[in-house]
Design an enzyme around this catalytic site. Structure first.
Site, short mmCIF file in Angstrom:
data_model
loop_
_atom_site.label_atom_id
_atom_site.label_comp_id
_atom_site.label_asym_id
_atom_site.label_seq_id
_atom_site.Cartn_x
_atom_site.Cartn_y
_atom_site.Cartn_z
N CYS A 1 0.87 -1.17 0.00
CA CYS A 1 0.00 0.00 0.00
C CYS A 1 0.90 1.22 0.00
CB CYS A 1 -0.91 0.02 1.22
SG CYS A 1 -1.91 1.53 1.25
N TRP B 1 8.24 -26.03 -2.82
CA TRP B 1 9.69 -26.03 -2.56
C TRP B 1 10.44 -26.56 -3.78
CZ3 TRP B 1 11.96 -30.69 -3.20
CH2 TRP B 1 11.16 -31.84 -3.04
N LYS C 1 19.15 -14.97 7.31
CA LYS C 1 18.84 -14.30 6.04
C LYS C 1 18.93 -12.79 6.25
CE LYS C 1 15.21 -13.51 2.62
NZ LYS C 1 13.99 -13.96 1.99
N GLN D 1 -3.45 13.34 -12.65
CA GLN D 1 -3.63 14.36 -11.61
C GLN D 1 -3.91 15.72 -12.24
OE1 GLN D 1 0.16 12.53 -9.53
NE2 GLN D 1 -0.45 14.33 -8.40
N GLU E 1 1.95 16.40 2.12
CA GLU E 1 3.37 16.24 1.79
C GLU E 1 4.27 16.49 2.99
OE1 GLU E 1 4.04 18.68 -1.78
OE2 GLU E 1 3.53 16.82 -2.79
C1 LIG Z 1 7.43 -12.25 -5.38
C2 LIG Z 1 8.33 -13.43 -5.14
C3 LIG Z 1 9.19 -13.41 -4.05
C4 LIG Z 1 10.03 -14.50 -3.83
N1 LIG Z 1 10.88 -14.44 -2.76
C5 LIG Z 1 11.72 -15.48 -2.53
C6 LIG Z 1 12.60 -15.47 -1.42
O1 LIG Z 1 12.59 -14.55 -0.60
N2 LIG Z 1 13.45 -16.52 -1.27
C7 LIG Z 1 13.45 -17.58 -2.13
O2 LIG Z 1 14.22 -18.50 -1.94
N3 LIG Z 1 12.61 -17.61 -3.18
C8 LIG Z 1 11.76 -16.60 -3.39
N4 LIG Z 1 10.90 -16.65 -4.46
C9 LIG Z 1 10.94 -17.81 -5.35
C10 LIG Z 1 9.80 -18.77 -5.04
O3 LIG Z 1 10.09 -19.49 -3.89
C11 LIG Z 1 9.64 -19.67 -6.25
O4 LIG Z 1 9.14 -18.87 -7.29
C12 LIG Z 1 8.66 -20.80 -6.01
O5 LIG Z 1 9.04 -21.59 -4.93
C13 LIG Z 1 8.55 -21.64 -7.25
O6 LIG Z 1 7.55 -22.63 -7.05
P1 LIG Z 1 6.37 -22.81 -8.09
O7 LIG Z 1 5.59 -23.93 -7.62
O8 LIG Z 1 5.63 -21.54 -8.25
O9 LIG Z 1 7.18 -23.13 -9.38
P2 LIG Z 1 6.79 -22.86 -10.87
O10 LIG Z 1 6.85 -21.39 -11.16
O11 LIG Z 1 5.52 -23.53 -11.19
O12 LIG Z 1 8.00 -23.54 -11.61
C14 LIG Z 1 9.27 -22.96 -11.57
C15 LIG Z 1 10.28 -23.84 -12.32
O13 LIG Z 1 10.39 -25.07 -11.64
C16 LIG Z 1 10.13 -26.16 -12.49
N5 LIG Z 1 9.46 -27.16 -11.66
C17 LIG Z 1 8.35 -26.96 -10.88
N6 LIG Z 1 8.08 -28.09 -10.20
C18 LIG Z 1 9.00 -29.01 -10.56
C19 LIG Z 1 9.24 -30.36 -10.20
N7 LIG Z 1 8.48 -31.01 -9.33
N8 LIG Z 1 10.29 -31.00 -10.78
C20 LIG Z 1 11.08 -30.36 -11.66
N9 LIG Z 1 10.92 -29.10 -12.03
C21 LIG Z 1 9.88 -28.42 -11.48
C22 LIG Z 1 9.28 -25.60 -13.60
O14 LIG Z 1 9.47 -26.33 -14.78
C23 LIG Z 1 9.85 -24.19 -13.72
O15 LIG Z 1 10.99 -24.18 -14.52
C24 LIG Z 1 10.01 -15.60 -4.70
C25 LIG Z 1 9.14 -15.62 -5.77
C26 LIG Z 1 8.29 -14.55 -6.00
C27 LIG Z 1 7.36 -14.58 -7.16
S1 FES Z 2 -2.34 1.92 -2.45
FE1 FES Z 2 -3.34 1.35 -0.62
S2 FES Z 2 -4.93 2.78 -0.48
FE2 FES Z 2 -3.78 3.48 -2.19
#
Ligand SMILES: Cc1cc2nc3c(=O)[nH]c(=O)nc-3n(C[C@H](O)[C@H](O)[C@H](O)COP(=O)(O)OP(=O)(O)OC[C@H]3O[C@@H](n4cnc5c(N)ncnc54)[C@H](O)[C@@H]3O)c2cc1C
Ligand code: FES
Ligand code: FES
Length: 1348
Positions: A204, A395, A469, A810, A1292
């Site tokens: 936000c 994971w 971390k 704006q 502001e």
């Molecule tokens: C906003 C944001 C913040 C994040 N912050 C962190 C953080 O602080 N620390 C951190 O460590 N991570 C972070 N991540 C990463 C996050 O943990 C991973 O994006 C997530 O765990 C991926 O899992 P998924 O199921 O969405 O994978 P998907 O997006 O569905 O797949 C990702 C990749 O993994 C492959 N895959 C998926 N499952 C399997 C499987 N079983 N076997 C083989 N390949 C597979 C897919 O083919 C693809 O290439 C962040 C992600 C986002 C979007």
């Molecule tokens: S972005 Fe949260 S109220 Fe505007």
């Protein structure tokens, strides 16, 4: 080749079929399933044949959204997200989009997934921009619309959030509501801690979060009475939103009563069924068993395929976005992958489909002594991504990303490798193999799937496992460095390391997993032996060789951090061997639940509803998601979508533009370039036509920054418009390195004129005579506005050759002018309208004009309505940020710190601007609250190859005040005097004149600071901080008080205002030239009108701002607009009442309606109009005074910090609406914390492309960046003689006080440096990141001991 139909053979999803022509066995490729018949073409011979499908193989999906069932075939691209689908299909427009990468959280919905821990369906809050549409087969989804609305009744969360003023612009609001809804569904009686912990998903930018968190914590079982005044814990029946139309009771989601197209559908989770969807460019498979999955892996191993679970990976690495693949295999249905087995005596197992949330919960809930790492892992997992991303993702997906990118500082990999996790991976033949996580990094995952992981159990109690971390922002942020330690020690033998320990470190380079040399060194050594520790640190230091990268924290910091984390671990383990001063170094910062108070100051019931606290008039419409922003409008018939094509070079000439590839993409309608513009290629408003200012709508020759628009791609849908623009091939010549670094630009004298010097007295002579002089240089970084609603415009050609424009701006005036220029159309043929915007913060002051201009050109040329709705990346690349300033100064002063002379030059990085048009008025603010008799102040304007800088909330003001505070801070440090005492010595008083030539009257700063000192008991607070610092070597606290002044500078901006009375019912509507962007302008305008007319607020409405009535309106900015509009409303009312008076006089005890009726009969014009005039003798009318006291604590070893307490006292005059003004104060302060602590941009040093143009790298504050205790107070009994009904502005003012946190951090860093007898002054640039805090503490390895 003749086709062949057997009609007899049956295929299941994965059964290999034999081609009747060439006998090759294979899975049907590019087949299609239609009413049970599976048609495909043989890969080998091209023969076309058909089979009868068996079982449940489906080619369409059914999902339930808010109780309605939707059936979808292959009409959507398999890469379509749930968010895109719901918005395109018009199912939910309350669910918003901004970043489309999981990082902003405005798109939250809830969905029922299988919980692997209970094996039951459970409701989760997730990011609908990540969840793929075709993953949703059989799922139940609830959006903000499913909870409640203003007609049928609000959900308690919607109601509560409105009552706590948790919605300002309202763009993030549906996300916040859905987050809480999801939490309550699983945990109807949460604790306040649980509520705070789960609010890490949605940014936000307006509120500063306090009001949102208070609203949500009011549902907690342990909420104090101060929070439960507006409602406390709710009953289970109230949790569900909409009433069931059949039963009349709250919907429980499985009554089978929902009816779609006359067909009753159940909203119960349907049994998963295999799926195969074939689309032109891609196929979607959903196998249900490993046996169905592995043949798919085998068949597509050589092709571009991707497994999908949560689909969040693209938020980290764009190349795993589903749109890059022709085969998408959804593994959510594979039941074997959900295994969770915690029962074996020596290990535990988790299937690959266990989400990060389920993993965290499993560790949280176990009491198994064999899992000594469980609590540490649960805590660490709580720092991975956000609650909603963890709910969605696995994971195994995280590890697969690590496999693809070995340099990914994965938290998940770190913790799992710390305990030597083993992976089971299955290949296309179904053969399963075990891998260590280290070996896994070099496994080619093509054609394979991670099936499960096994973690060990420990049977001895001497195992110590901890993880660490450190990240740029505490929540929703990847690590700079993350580490894990697994040691078996004999605590009774000076912590003898009994076996080879595990030290895992990530974030250093792509190769380093274990600190192998340090691990080897420590075997059989006593960790608590200071000599061993020193040697171990030396070995560790030798083996940490960090990579450098353009967006990475510096190698020096990452190395020092890794060593610091290890030292912290050693201190933590050997607590009883540490001296008392050193022991706290081993502990993490503990963040208790946030508390605070709001003292709303003086109200005056005699003038109610003015001065009365009341929520925004649209609060309920905002919390229900009913209000519609520009991109939420229902598409007009034939509507097209446009996206700008941006330059990828920052300093070059365009040689050629070839759009032929893009034009071949299905759905692409047109490509437009500069030569196609029907009118003038120009978007600046008249009067701002200075030569050389970037004014081209589309660049036709020279590009001046990477991100400059050079074309417009128009398509039938938004996704095609945005994606196909990358098919436009642009070649450049004369490519030169882009200049994006201000220091380099200063060196190269890339100057474009200067403002000043502003002179007072004789600064040169006074400086020469001053007893003391200091000089320094300090920088205040750029900051992106980060309005959650991106720039957008909707242009509709009218039936009389005109153009209707709905713009998120704006400022209507430049929009109408840009459209007029671009179309060669008179302004009278154009209507621009803005109902509200989803935050602006200056970014929509002028930069919406080119967006509307481009959109209008597209609408004009195609003769169809066009929407241009930028995504976050495009918005951040294309438009400027807050001006970056470098302050270079020399200050002369006496022995007490009294200022004698200041000679300062401010370098202002205006970006790619060739015109000396703006110094952002820093001259008017540079002296803050201090008087100096001799000044020479110059603003040197600098040109770089960045987008032209933009006003951002408190433009010029906040940086200038920071500059001055740095100067006076330097003086106090030099003299080793109390910082506040030196400041007080120089305070302004009545009769002083500021450098910007404003006469100071009604000066409150001395009184205000004195009151603050008393309120907080300053002496004991300082003493406590000093004591703490004496007793703690590696934790330091800092305390600082900072005063500020904001000169309200109305200099004739125009916001013509009209008031209309409807004679039928006496209701009133207002039209004013201001824009509602969350600041409460409409509510205050209504309050003023109600007060003056003597009628209830419910009788008054505010209409959208439109050029029909509000022609020539000025920009809503500078906090002035609400003031001027309220003033004008009062004038309108006075005028109207005067004209109605004769009619009123004819009546006895008349009601308002009677007076209106009589006036109508008497031919009184029931409309009034007022244009305010410049009335006063100097450009600013009054000053807002404020001060805050901040206490912080830092972890010297990592740079992490916490804002322990903020006490803010502000002069708001007599607030028109204290509740709303408090929201402005808190929101402004937290945005200031973003500016001074977190936010800055990085650019590619060669092309100039921004590298921090998305949520992965750019981090505005989140909930846990707030002060742990935040007391905010309005001064009492200080009505403003020059303000509207005694009020002062707020919007502001508080931004600059975010710098107070930086100075408190500086005090803490000074305390750390003092441990090494270093009391030298040092510059502390903004933002004060964890990296700079730790680096400036000058940590020295030789001091890493257990203390003496
Ligand atoms: C906003 C944001 C913040 C994040 N912050 C962190 C953080 O602080 N620390 C951190 O460590 N991570 C972070 N991540 C990463 C996050 O943990 C991973 O994006 C997530 O765990 C991926 O899992 P998924 O199921 O969405 O994978 P998907 O997006 O569905 O797949 C990702 C990749 O993994 C492959 N895959 C998926 N499952 C399997 C499987 N079983 N076997 C083989 N390949 C597979 C897919 O083919 C693809 O290439 C962040 C992600 C986002 C979007
Ligand atoms: S972005 Fe949260 S109220 Fe505007
Ligand atoms: S739009 Fe989904 S998280 Fe930003």
């Amino acid at each position: 080749m003749p086709s062949h139909e057997t009609g007899k053979e049956k295929v299941t999803m994965t059964s290999l079929v034999k081609c009747p022509m060439c006998s090759m066995s294979h899975l049907p490729l590019k087949g299609n399933l239609d009413r049970g018949t599976y048609a495909c073409t043989c890969e080998n011979c091209g023969h076309f044949f058909k089979f009868q499908a068996v079982g449940d193989l489906k080619s369409s999906i059914t999902l339930t959204i808010n109780g309605q069932s939707y059936n979808i075939g292959n009409e959507y691209n398999p890469a379509t997200s749930l968010l895109e689908y719901m918005r395109q299909a018009g199912i939910s427009r309350g669910t918003k989009g901004c970043c489309f990468e999981g990082g902003c959280g405005v798109c939250l919905v809830t969905v029922k997934f299988l919980d692997p821990l209970t094996n039951k369906p459970r409701l989760y809050t997730i990011n609908s921009c990540c969840l793929q549409l075709y993953t949703c087969d059989g799922l139940e989804i609830t959006t903000i619309e499913g909870l409640g609305d203003t007609r049928d009744g609000l959900h308690p969360v919607q109601d509560r959030l409105a009552k706590f003023d948790g919605a300002q612009c309202g763009f993030c609001t549906p996300g916040q509501v859905m987050n809480m809804y999801g939490l309550l569904q699983n945990n109807p009686k949460p604790t306040m801690q649980e509520v705070e912990d789960s609010f890490d998903s949605t940014i936000c930018r307006c509120t500063g979060y306090r009001s949102i968190l208070d609203a949500m914590k009011s549902f907690a079982v342990d909420a104090p009475p101060t929070l439960t005044k507006k409602g406390g814990v709710i009953d289970i029946e109230e949790l569900d939103g909409k009433m069931c139309k059949k039963t009349g009771k709250a919907c429980i989601g499985h009554c089978g009563s929902h009816v779609k197209n006359g067909e009753a559908v159940s909203c119960e989770n349907s049994v998963p069924r295999p799926l195969h969807i074939v689309y032109d460019q891609a196929q979607w498979f959903k196998p249900l068993t490993l046996a169905e999955l592995t043949p798919l892996l085998k068949q597509y191993a050589g092709q571009s395929y991707r497994l999908i679970f949560g689909n969040t990976g693209f938020g980290v690495y764009g190349e795993v976005g589903p749109w890059n693949y022709s085969i998408l295999i959804d593994i959510r249905g594979v039941q074997q992958l959900y295994t969770v087995d915690l029962t074996p005596s020596d290990h535990i197992t988790f299937g690959a489909n266990v989400s990060l949330t389920a993993l965290k919960e499993a560790f949280e809930s176990t009491t198994d002594p064999g899992l000594p790492y469980a609590k540490a892992f649960a805590t660490h997992l709580g720092l991975v991504a956000s609650n909603s991303i963890r709910n969605l993702s696995s994971w195994s997906g995280n590890l697969a990303l690590k496999n693809l990118h070995n340099d990914f500082a994965s938290d998940v990999y770190t913790i799992l490798e710390t305990v030597g996790t083993q992976l089971t991976i299955v290949d296309g033949d179904g053969v399963s193999k075990q891998y260590s996580l280290v070996d896994f990094l070099s496994v080619d995952l093509k054609g394979k799937v991670i099936v499960s992981m096994t973690l060990p159990k420990y049977n001895s109690s001497d195992v110590i496992i901890r993880t660490s971390k450190t990240s740029h922002r505490l929540q929703l942020c990847h690590a700079h460095v993350t580490s894990g330690y697994n040691f078996q020690v004999d605590a009774n033998n000076n912590y003898l390391v009994k076996s080879k320990p595990s030290i895992v470190i990530q974030g250093i380079n792509g190769q380093l997993v274990h600190a192998v040399q340090t691990e080897a060194f420590l075997v059989n050594k006593n960790l608590a032996d200071p000599a061993v520790l020193q040697n171990a640190l030396t070995v560790l230091s030798g083996e940490i060789v960090p990579d450098s990268g353009t967006v990475l924290a510096s190698p020096t910091y990452r190395k020092s951090l890794a060593i610091g984390q290890f030292y912290k671990f050693a201190l933590g383990v050997c607590q009883n061997k540490c001296s008392a001063r050193f022991a706290s170094g081993g502990l993490d910062l503990v963040r208790p639940i946030m508390t605070g108070t709001q003292d709303l100051g003086t109200t005056d019931p005699s003038v109610y509803p003015v001065t009365e606290s009341m929520m925004k008039v649209t609060a309920y419409n905002l919390t229900t998601g009913e209000v519609r922003f520009v991109a939420d409008q229902s598409p007009r018939q034939g509507q097209l979508y446009a996206a700008p094509v941006l330059s990828t070079q920052g300093n070059a000439k365009i040689q050629s533009i070839d759009a032929s590839l893009a034009l071949q993409i299905p759905g692409v309608v047109k490509f437009i370039q500069a030569k196609d513009i029907p009118g003038r290629n120009f978007w600046r408003p008249r009067g701002l036509e200075a030569p050389n200012l970037i004014k081209d709508l589309l660049s036709s020759g020279q590009v001046q920054y990477a991100g400059q628009p050079i074309g417009i791609l128009v398509a039938e849908d938004e996704v095609t418009a945005q994606s196909s623009r990358y098919g436009v091939q642009v070649t450049y010549t004369d490519i030169k390195p882009a200049l994006t670094d201000i220091e380099q630009a200063i060196q190269q004298k890339s100057f474009i004129g200067r403002a000043g010097p502003a002179v007072r007295g004789n600064a040169t002579a006074a400086m020469a005579a001053a007893p003391h002089r200091v000089s320094g240089t300090v920088r205040c970084s750029d900051q992106y506005n980060f309005h959650l609603e991106n720039q957008a415009a909707l242009c509709v050609p009218t039936d009389t050759d005109g153009m209707y424009v709905m713009a998120t701006t704006q400022w209507l005036d430049p929009v109408i002018q840009a459209v007029s220029h671009a179309l060669g159309m008179s302004e009278s043929k154009i209507t621009v309208e803005t109902q509200r915007i989803g935050g602006g913060f200056g970014g929509k002051g002028s930069y919406n004009a080119p967006v509307a201009g481009m959109c209008a050109v597209a609408a004009y040329l195609t003769k169809r309505p066009v929407l241009m709705n930028l995504d976050l990346h495009t918005n951040m690349q294309f438009q400027g940020k807050r001006t970056l300033f470098v302050f270079e100064y020399e200050v002369g002063f006496d022995d007490d710190g009294k200022l004698i002379a200041i000679i300062a030059t401010t370098y202002a990085d205006l970006g790619a601007q060739d015109s000396s048009s703006s110094d952002e008025h820093t001259t008017a603010f540079i002296d803050n609250v201090y008087t100096c008799p001799n000044w020479s102040y110059t603003v040197q304007l600098v040109r770089t190859n960045k987008p032209v800088s933009t006003a951002v909330r408190a433009p010029g003001t906040a940086p200038a005040i920071f500059g001055m505070e740095c100067m006076i801070d330097h003086v106090a440090t030099y003299l080793k005097k109390d910082h506040l005492a030196v400041r007080k010595l120089n305070f302004m008083k009545d009769g002083d004149m500021t450098l910007g030539r404003m006469l100071i009257e009604n000066c409150l700063i001395s009184d205000l600071v004195a009151q603050l000192e008393t309120d907080i008991g300053i002496a004991s607070r300082i003493q406590a901080v000093n004591d703490f610092n004496k007793n703690n070597r590696w934790k330091k606290r800092g305390f600082h008080v900072m005063p500020n002044k904001y000169a309200m500078g109305w200099s004739g901006r125009k916001y013509a205002t009209s008031l209309f009375v409807n004679h039928g019912d006496g209701s009133v509507h207002l039209c004013h030239g201001g824009i509602d962007m969350g600041q409460g302008i409409n509510t205050k305008a209504i309050q003023c009108a109600a007060y003056k007319l003597g009628i209830p607020v419910s009788l008054i409405e505010v209409k959208p701002t439109s050029t029909i009535v509000n022609t020539n309106a000025d920009v809503s900015a500078g906090s002035t607009t609400t003031d001027i509009v309220c003033l004008s409303i009062l004038k309108c009312c006075e005028d109207l009442l005067e004209r109605m008076a004769p009619s009123k006089a004819k009546l006895k005890n008349p009601t308002w309606q009677d007076i209106v009726n009589q006036s109508y009969r008497d031919l009184v014009d029931l409309r009034a109009h007022y244009q305010p005039q410049i009335r006063d003798k100097y450009s600013s009318h009054y000053v807002c005074w404020g001060a805050c006291a901040v206490e912080v604590e830092i972890d010297v070893l990592t740079g992490q910090y916490q804002i322990l307490q903020v006490d803010y006292l502000n002069d708001t005059g007599t607030s028109l609406n204290p509740e709303l003004d408090m929201g402005q104060l808190e929101g402004g302060f937290i945005m200031g914390c973003g500016l001074f602590l977190l936010e800055s941009m990085k650019f590619d040093p060669v092309t100039g492309q921004p590298l921090t143009d998305g949520t992965w790298e750019y981090k505005p504050p989140l909930g846990k960046d707030l002060p742990i205790k935040f007391n905010a107070k309005f001064m009492r009994n200080v009505p403003n003689p020059s303000g509207v009904l005694g009020s002062k502005i707020v919007g502001e003012v508080p931004v600059s006080n975010g710098a107070c946190v930086l100075f408190a951090l500086k005090r803490a860093v000074e305390a750390a440096r003092a441990e090494q007898n270093n009391t030298d002054w040092f510059p502390f640039h903004a933002p004060a990141t964890v990296e700079s805090i730790q680096t400036l503490c000058l940590n020295d390895l030789s001091q890493y001991t257990f203390g003496s």
